[in-house]
Design a protein around this motif. Sequence first.
Motif, PDB file in Angstrom:
ATOM      1  N   VAL A 107       0.856  -1.191   0.000  1.00 44.78           N
ATOM      2  CA  VAL A 107       0.000   0.000   0.000  1.00 44.78           C
ATOM      3  C   VAL A 107       0.891   1.240   0.000  1.00 44.78           C
ATOM      4  O   VAL A 107       1.849   1.329   0.771  1.00 44.78           O
ATOM      5  CB  VAL A 107      -0.939   0.010   1.232  1.00 44.78           C
ATOM      6  CG1 VAL A 107      -1.715   1.313   1.305  1.00 44.78           C
ATOM      7  CG2 VAL A 107      -1.892  -1.161   1.172  1.00 44.78           C
ATOM      8  N   GLY A 143      -3.407   0.749  -3.488  1.00 47.14           N
ATOM      9  CA  GLY A 143      -3.020  -0.627  -3.255  1.00 47.14           C
ATOM     10  C   GLY A 143      -3.518  -1.528  -4.365  1.00 47.14           C
ATOM     11  O   GLY A 143      -3.987  -1.056  -5.403  1.00 47.14           O
ATOM     12  N   SER A 167      -5.998  -2.800   0.450  1.00 48.62           N
ATOM     13  CA  SER A 167      -5.121  -3.971   0.460  1.00 48.62           C
ATOM     14  C   SER A 167      -5.901  -5.282   0.392  1.00 48.62           C
ATOM     15  O   SER A 167      -5.607  -6.139  -0.447  1.00 48.62           O
ATOM     16  CB  SER A 167      -4.216  -3.957   1.690  1.00 48.62           C
ATOM     17  OG  SER A 167      -4.968  -3.993   2.872  1.00 48.62           O
TER      18      SER A 167
END
Length: 177
Positions: free
Chosen positions: A15, A28, A80
Amino acid sequence: MSRIGKRPVPVPKGVDAKIDGQTVTAKGPKGEMAFVVNELCLVEMGENGVTVTPKDKSKPARSMWGMSRTQISNLFEGVSNGFTKKLELVGVGYRAQMKGKTLVLALGYSHDVEFDPPEGIDIKVGKPTEIEITGRDKQVVGEVAAKIRGFRPPEPYKGKGVRYEGEYIFRKEGKKK
């Protein structure tokens, strides 16, 4: 003192986080998102991650402190890994299926209920009685799940309806003779 707000938000691997004034931007594998922190809080990038502190000791500043930290944490988690909510359909003849991008629900009404998900939300139907909602924005995922549940909320006598996975439905006793 906010126990949540005191802790820095660690930036996960993969990220890319940037702070521009009051805007925190994260990029991300799931995409890019941004959050604008309230002006009553200061946001800084440190070696342990992103730190949020209130500007003064006023009640509104302290109220925004923990919330801002949690929003930034959800931002990093969303880009993420993403967020998932699962729904279960309980009832005879209650089914879900996908027709293209549209979710079609048979919930005991005289017609099928059709639901078009908003941008950035993916809906999967594994079994006809299970719905999985995924996306990178936690608030939108929860809102979509609540809307789908609202089409036929679980009723307290037989427990039929759309419920969250693992949700406990308080059951009432039926009428007696």
